[in-house]
Design a protein around this motif. Structure first.
Motif, PDB file in Angstrom:
ATOM      1  N   ARG A   1      -2.187   5.399  -9.706  1.00  0.00           N
ATOM      2  CA  ARG A   1      -2.311   6.646 -10.454  1.00  0.00           C
ATOM      3  C   ARG A   1      -0.993   6.934 -11.153  1.00  0.00           C
ATOM      4  N   GLU A   2      -0.999   7.928 -12.014  1.00  0.00           N
ATOM      5  CA  GLU A   2       0.224   8.314 -12.721  1.00  0.00           C
ATOM      6  C   GLU A   2       1.332   8.737 -11.757  1.00  0.00           C
TER       7      GLU A   2
ATOM      8  N   ILE B   1      -5.257   4.065  -6.143  1.00  0.00           N
ATOM      9  CA  ILE B   1      -6.653   4.476  -6.155  1.00  0.00           C
ATOM     10  C   ILE B   1      -7.376   3.593  -5.150  1.00  0.00           C
TER      11      ILE B   1
ATOM     12  N   GLY C   1      -8.642   7.858 -13.118  1.00  0.00           N
ATOM     13  CA  GLY C   1      -7.253   8.277 -12.928  1.00  0.00           C
ATOM     14  C   GLY C   1      -6.233   7.160 -12.935  1.00  0.00           C
TER      15      GLY C   1
END
Length: 525
Positions: A470-471, A476, A294
């Motif tokens: 993450r986007e 993370i 991710g």
């Protein structure tokens, strides 16, 4: 087969070594994994670290520099690749970073190069490594080359690797990470294939393949790919699967993706024909590992391609033109800036116009200002790539450059009191002495005058801790990235030494984050 450590570092170049040193020095049990024998692109590099603001090396050379001047210049180059706070932290810690590198055994010397060059000879180890003289009100030389003959990246890497081992880090070479493991949203370790228990013959053959894929494979991409395929067969046949638990976290420091033609075609198709400057390990695998859990990426279209026109320094007195005879940019700019202009605005085509006085001066300077590989390129430029004519029009006709446009450009250049594009005054000289020459510096596949490139994009990270984002902007937990596996200081615009400086900066940041007590680390995550 199972292993464990507090911290697992993927990749043993400058970024991985710096992360390992800081984490191990902070009490963590560190295990470093490298697909080959360590070094990566760092060991193959020039060993230049961009630093300033009054380093001990600058003072030794009698150079005056300030953090404000360094920051003002880097704002132009770095752009929004990192936040202003991160740029300030980098600049404010630059002098200390040089002292830290010295403590690890990296040698520097305050011998100042007197000329503008792409890379100094073995007589000089401090130089103007960027576009400071044309873009800064208070220029200073900030290219700190590790002291060693030839391209001295091997010296810088060796000292960092030795320091990591002294700090207590364990190193497991010939180990290729294939996946990250996770639980409850946190990265907990890695899966890999290792040759640690393979036969001595298989390990030796693999080591030699990796060595020659790095050099001469660095200059011969087809050879590198062929040798890498043979190494992959050994990995499949003799490798053993290992799961390694990382109690605190994993650091991805596996380089960029310049050796991955598929990723280059996807993200930076305009750079076909450039020479990938990296090793087989720069295949984007580290970036893809982060994406698999991710991780967000950024600046993947940013590539630094270098078209140097020095040494010799006399060539800087020429003018760089396109096929219409129009001037392209200030010729004293760093090679990456020239390469960017050629590729993005002029179809990769360019010619350097010089007169007979310039040709004579360049020939006289060629040996004294060049290392062996630079001298070969100088000979190529002056003997193979150059056409000349008694008149400007004749030279233009032979080169395929518009003669009328070239005549207008030269007339304006010779008549101007100050250079319109900002070239320093001491490099500006009217070009009047025929015959005239046009040197083809276009970017295309060529054994005589390659255009090296490296990728600048990677995983987006939290700029305080180095954790992968993450986007949605969250982190993370348990995953960090550094060096060219991550977006960093040089991800907008590269000047020589800024990538290695960022490897040190971001590698130390990740290692320091993982050296904190377990409870604090989990609380932050």
């Amino acid at each position: 087969m199972q292993e464990s450590a507090d911290v697992v570092v993927i990749g043993f170049g400058a970024a991985g070594a710096c992360a390992a040193i800081e984490a191990a020095s902070g009490g963590a049990d560190v295990l470093v994994l490298d697909r080959f024998a360590g070094g990566g692109a760092t060991a193959a590099s020039g060993g230049v670290v961009y630093a300033g603001g009054g380093t001990s090396v600058q003072r030794e050379a009698g150079v005056t520099d300030t953090r404000a001047a360094m920051a003002a210049y880097l704002r132009l180059e770095v752009g929004d690749a990192v936040t202003p706070a991160t740029l300030r932290a980098f600049v404010d810690g630059s002098a200390e970073s040089v002292e830290w590198l010295k403590e690890q055994g990296v040698p520097f010397e305050g011998s100042l190069c007197p000329t503008k060059t792409s890379y100094p000879t073995n007589d000089h180890y401090l130089y103007y490594s960027g576009s400071e003289r044309s873009r800064s009100a208070d220029p200073a030389p900030r290219g700190h080359r590790a002291k060693g003959s030839g391209t001295s990246g091997k010296i810088l890497y060796a000292r960092l690797a030795e320091s990591a081992v002294r700090a207590g880090a364990r190193v497991l070479p010939q180990t290729r990470v294939t996946a990250l493991t996770s639980a409850d949203g946190r990265v907990t370790g890695v899966e890999c294939r290792t040759l640690a228990e393979a036969s001595p013959w298989a390990r030796l053959k693999y080591r030699l393949l990796g060595k020659y894929a790095a050099k001469p494979g660095l200059y011969l991409p087809a050879l590198r790919r062929a040798l890498t395929k043979r190494a992959e067969r050994i990995e499949r046949r003799h490798g053993k699967t290992v799961t390694i638990t990382a109690r605190r976290g994993v650091v991805i420091a596996a380089g960029g993706f310049v050796a991955n033609r598929e990723m280059l075609r996807e993200h930076a198709p305009a750079y076909r024909g450039c020479l990938p400057l990296g090793t087989s390990g720069d295949d984007g695998s580290g970036i893809r590992l982060g994406q698999s859990v991710g991780g967000a990426v950024g600046a993947m279209d940013r590539v630094s391609a270098w078209r140097f026109i020095t040494p010799p320094s006399a060539l800087l007195e020429g003018i760089l033109v396109n096929e219409r005879g129009e001037r392209i940019c200030d010729e004293s700019r760093y090679g990456a800036a020239i390469g960017h202009e050629l590729i993005t605005r002029h179809g990769g085509k360019g010619w350097l116009l010089i007169d007979e006085q310039g040709v004579r001066a360049a020939r006289a300077q060629a040996r004294s200002q060049s290392l062996w590989f630079q001298y070969l390129q100088v000979r190529y430029l002056l003997k193979v790539s150059r056409v000349s004519g008694k008149s400007l029009a004749e030279a233009a006709r032979k080169a395929g450059v518009d003669a009328q446009g070239l005549a207008r450009t030269l007339a304006a250049y010779n008549a101007a009191e100050t250079d319109a594009l900002g070239k320093p005054a001491d490099l500006v000289r009217p070009l009047t002495t025929g015959p005239f020459s046009l040197i083809d510096v276009s970017i295309r596949p060529s054994t005589g005058y390659p255009c090296p490139m490296l990728t600048l994009g990677g995983l987006r990270v939290d700029e305080i801790t180095g954790e992968v984002l993450r986007e949605d902007g969250g982190v993370i937990a348990g995953l960090y990235a550094a060096g060219r596996s991550a977006v960093g200081l040089c991800s907008e615009s590269y000047v020589s030494g800024l990538s290695l400086a960022d490897c040190v900066f971001s590698g130390r940041r990740a290692g320091q984050s993982l050296a904190v007590p377990m409870g604090d680390s989990l609380a932050h995550g």
